[in-house]
Write a protein that holds these residues in place. Structure first.
Motif, PDB file in Angstrom:
ATOM      1  N   UNK A   1     -92.630  12.956   3.372  1.00  0.00           N
ATOM      2  CA  UNK A   1     -92.168  12.690   2.004  1.00  0.00           C
ATOM      3  C   UNK A   1     -91.202  13.782   1.553  1.00  0.00           C
ATOM      4  N   UNK A   2     -91.562  15.036   1.794  1.00  0.00           N
ATOM      5  CA  UNK A   2     -90.701  16.154   1.383  1.00  0.00           C
ATOM      6  C   UNK A   2     -89.359  16.111   2.096  1.00  0.00           C
ATOM      7  N   UNK A   3     -89.382  15.683   3.359  1.00  0.00           N
ATOM      8  CA  UNK A   3     -88.126  15.545   4.101  1.00  0.00           C
ATOM      9  C   UNK A   3     -87.249  14.474   3.482  1.00  0.00           C
ATOM     10  N   UNK A   4     -87.840  13.325   3.141  1.00  0.00           N
ATOM     11  CA  UNK A   4     -87.087  12.244   2.507  1.00  0.00           C
ATOM     12  C   UNK A   4     -86.505  12.688   1.169  1.00  0.00           C
ATOM     13  N   UNK A   5     -87.262  13.501   0.423  1.00  0.00           N
ATOM     14  CA  UNK A   5     -86.800  13.977  -0.879  1.00  0.00           C
ATOM     15  C   UNK A   5     -85.815  15.136  -0.766  1.00  0.00           C
ATOM     16  N   UNK A   6     -85.558  15.564   0.481  1.00  0.00           N
ATOM     17  CA  UNK A   6     -84.623  16.670   0.751  1.00  0.00           C
ATOM     18  C   UNK A   6     -85.024  17.951   0.010  1.00  0.00           C
TER      19      UNK A   6
ATOM     20  N   UNK B   1    -101.351   6.801  -4.904  1.00  0.00           N
ATOM     21  CA  UNK B   1    -102.652   7.466  -4.756  1.00  0.00           C
ATOM     22  C   UNK B   1    -102.486   8.903  -4.300  1.00  0.00           C
ATOM     23  N   UNK B   2    -101.494   9.151  -3.474  1.00  0.00           N
ATOM     24  CA  UNK B   2    -101.224  10.524  -3.021  1.00  0.00           C
ATOM     25  C   UNK B   2    -100.775  11.392  -4.187  1.00  0.00           C
ATOM     26  N   UNK B   3     -99.969  10.821  -5.074  1.00  0.00           N
ATOM     27  CA  UNK B   3     -99.429  11.598  -6.199  1.00  0.00           C
ATOM     28  C   UNK B   3    -100.463  11.843  -7.292  1.00  0.00           C
ATOM     29  N   UNK B   4    -101.419  10.962  -7.420  1.00  0.00           N
ATOM     30  CA  UNK B   4    -102.402  11.094  -8.488  1.00  0.00           C
ATOM     31  C   UNK B   4    -103.682  11.781  -8.022  1.00  0.00           C
ATOM     32  N   UNK B   5    -103.757  12.113  -6.740  1.00  0.00           N
ATOM     33  CA  UNK B   5    -104.934  12.823  -6.233  1.00  0.00           C
ATOM     34  C   UNK B   5    -106.124  11.934  -5.996  1.00  0.00           C
ATOM     35  N   UNK B   6    -105.905  10.609  -5.933  1.00  0.00           N
ATOM     36  CA  UNK B   6    -107.003   9.685  -5.681  1.00  0.00           C
ATOM     37  C   UNK B   6    -107.453   9.772  -4.221  1.00  0.00           C
TER      38      UNK B   6
ATOM     39  N   UNK C   1     -87.816  14.089 -10.345  1.00  0.00           N
ATOM     40  CA  UNK C   1     -86.593  14.885 -10.493  1.00  0.00           C
ATOM     41  C   UNK C   1     -85.408  14.223  -9.806  1.00  0.00           C
ATOM     42  N   UNK C   2     -85.694  13.471  -8.756  1.00  0.00           N
ATOM     43  CA  UNK C   2     -84.626  12.817  -7.988  1.00  0.00           C
ATOM     44  C   UNK C   2     -84.384  11.383  -8.446  1.00  0.00           C
ATOM     45  N   UNK C   3     -85.089  10.973  -9.502  1.00  0.00           N
ATOM     46  CA  UNK C   3     -84.866   9.646 -10.055  1.00  0.00           C
ATOM     47  C   UNK C   3     -85.328   8.514  -9.164  1.00  0.00           C
ATOM     48  N   UNK C   4     -86.338   8.758  -8.341  1.00  0.00           N
ATOM     49  CA  UNK C   4     -86.824   7.751  -7.399  1.00  0.00           C
ATOM     50  C   UNK C   4     -88.165   7.182  -7.859  1.00  0.00           C
ATOM     51  N   UNK C   5     -88.475   5.974  -7.414  1.00  0.00           N
ATOM     52  CA  UNK C   5     -89.755   5.339  -7.705  1.00  0.00           C
ATOM     53  C   UNK C   5     -90.695   5.501  -6.511  1.00  0.00           C
ATOM     54  N   UNK C   6     -91.972   5.199  -6.762  1.00  0.00           N
ATOM     55  CA  UNK C   6     -92.929   5.218  -5.645  1.00  0.00           C
ATOM     56  C   UNK C   6     -92.501   4.228  -4.567  1.00  0.00           C
TER      57      UNK C   6
ATOM     58  N   UNK D   1     -99.414  16.856  -7.521  1.00  0.00           N
ATOM     59  CA  UNK D   1     -98.600  16.974  -8.736  1.00  0.00           C
ATOM     60  C   UNK D   1     -97.154  17.323  -8.399  1.00  0.00           C
ATOM     61  N   UNK D   2     -96.968  18.183  -7.396  1.00  0.00           N
ATOM     62  CA  UNK D   2     -95.612  18.573  -6.993  1.00  0.00           C
ATOM     63  C   UNK D   2     -94.869  17.386  -6.386  1.00  0.00           C
ATOM     64  N   UNK D   3     -95.551  16.570  -5.601  1.00  0.00           N
ATOM     65  CA  UNK D   3     -94.906  15.401  -4.997  1.00  0.00           C
ATOM     66  C   UNK D   3     -94.364  14.474  -6.091  1.00  0.00           C
ATOM     67  N   UNK D   4     -95.163  14.253  -7.111  1.00  0.00           N
ATOM     68  CA  UNK D   4     -94.729  13.381  -8.201  1.00  0.00           C
ATOM     69  C   UNK D   4     -93.544  13.988  -8.946  1.00  0.00           C
ATOM     70  N   UNK D   5     -93.640  15.289  -9.250  1.00  0.00           N
ATOM     71  CA  UNK D   5     -92.568  15.949  -9.986  1.00  0.00           C
ATOM     72  C   UNK D   5     -91.259  15.913  -9.201  1.00  0.00           C
ATOM     73  N   UNK D   6     -91.329  16.213  -7.907  1.00  0.00           N
ATOM     74  CA  UNK D   6     -90.125  16.243  -7.071  1.00  0.00           C
ATOM     75  C   UNK D   6     -89.492  14.852  -6.977  1.00  0.00           C
ATOM     76  N   UNK D   7     -90.339  13.815  -6.873  1.00  0.00           N
ATOM     77  CA  UNK D   7     -89.803  12.442  -6.827  1.00  0.00           C
ATOM     78  C   UNK D   7     -89.105  12.091  -8.134  1.00  0.00           C
TER      79      UNK D   7
END
Length: 284
Positions: free
Chosen positions: A61-66, A45-50, A24-29, A16-22
């Motif tokens: 991913x977190x590094x890319x999202x700074x 799938x990572x963002x939805x917990x599948x 917030x930065x206006x980025x797409x999957x 859920x945090x990965x999706x929210x952080x993405x």
């Protein structure tokens, strides 16, 4: 029976945090996928917990999202600890995992909640909630109490969700009769229970005083079921709360629910009892 292989509570929190952080930065999957040289569906799938999470992928991913270093470390630690199926958390004024509980309630297709002492949080009216929080936490300021009440009330947005989740409340008769607040507030709270019982997706039952000793006397709990994830059990006690996911724990709580259901009045009988109690309440 072995442990479930699905994504754990802590890993769902990271998803859920990965999706929210993405967002917030206006980025797409696709933006994230292109940066990590992987498929867009993998990120989704990572963002939805599948699918389960891996520390190195989450870190990338977190590094890319700074994302700030401290948050990165906390989220990666949650991923690494995610193989532990049960999650206990000691809390203060507002349980940190209330956010996770609210998210799970939003995602759940069904919720079964048993309460032996108080009306379920999802069924509370604001004045009742305020009276309970003030009594349990007498040293909180009015502003802190208002914030807690608002948080509890915000959980009830799930009743207007389409499709609405199936919600089944069972309470001990003690909940209906214990004079924890003014009669006027108790009347409003009982009427709200009657109103909820009229919803097609909500069932309310009461375990009467005449029932013998039963598993519910051990404490409250909620079982949350999902479309594409393993069930989660939430248990709350003074000073701590827990998410339980282990197969054996889930089975134990489900059996307790069955035993409680077996001694409860039918929904119609339960609501007649509620109406009778409303009729006995007099005074301010």
């Amino acid at each position: 029976m072995g442990n479930r292989k699905g994504i754990s509570v802590r890993q769902r929190r990271v998803s859920a945090q990965l999706r929210m952080l993405r967002l917030e930065r206006g980025l797409t999957c696709k933006d994230v996928a292109d940066a990590l040289d992987c498929s867009e569906s993998k990120i989704s799938r990572m963002e939805t917990g599948v699918r389960g999470l891996y520390a190195d992928e989450v870190s990338a991913i977190l590094g890319f999202l700074k994302v700030p270093a401290q948050i990165r470390q906390e989220l990666v630690a949650l991923v690494r600890d995610g193989e532990e199926r049960n999650w206990h958390e000691i809390h203060g004024k507002l349980p940190p995992n209330w956010k996770e509980l609210m998210q799970f309630e939003t995602d759940a297709v069904s919720i079964r909640n048993y309460e032996p002492l108080l009306f379920p949080g999802l069924a509370q009216v604001p004045d009742y909630s305020r009276a309970i929080i003030r009594g349990v936490h007498p040293r909180l300021t009015d502003a802190e109490i208002d914030a807690l009440v608002a948080t509890r009330m915000s959980r009830q947005v799930i009743f207007s969700r389409r499709p609405a989740p199936n919600i089944h409340f069972i309470v001990d008769e003690t909940v209906l009769t214990r004079p924890v607040c003014a009669a006027e507030i108790r009347r409003a709270q009982l009427r709200n229970l009657l109103s909820l019982s009229e919803r097609k997706s909500t069932v309310v039952q009461v375990v009467p005083f005449t029932a013998p000793a039963y598993p519910g006397l051990d404490g409250s709990f909620a079982i949350l079921d999902f479309d594409s994830a393993s069930p989660v059990t939430y248990m709350n006690s003074p000073g701590t709360s827990s998410f339980l996911e282990d197969d054996a724990e889930i089975e134990r709580v489900k059996l307790a629910w069955q035993d409680i259901h077996a001694v409860a009045l039918s929904p119609d009988e339960s609501m007649r009892l509620v109406a009778d109690i409303i009729g006995t309440l007099t005074g301010p």
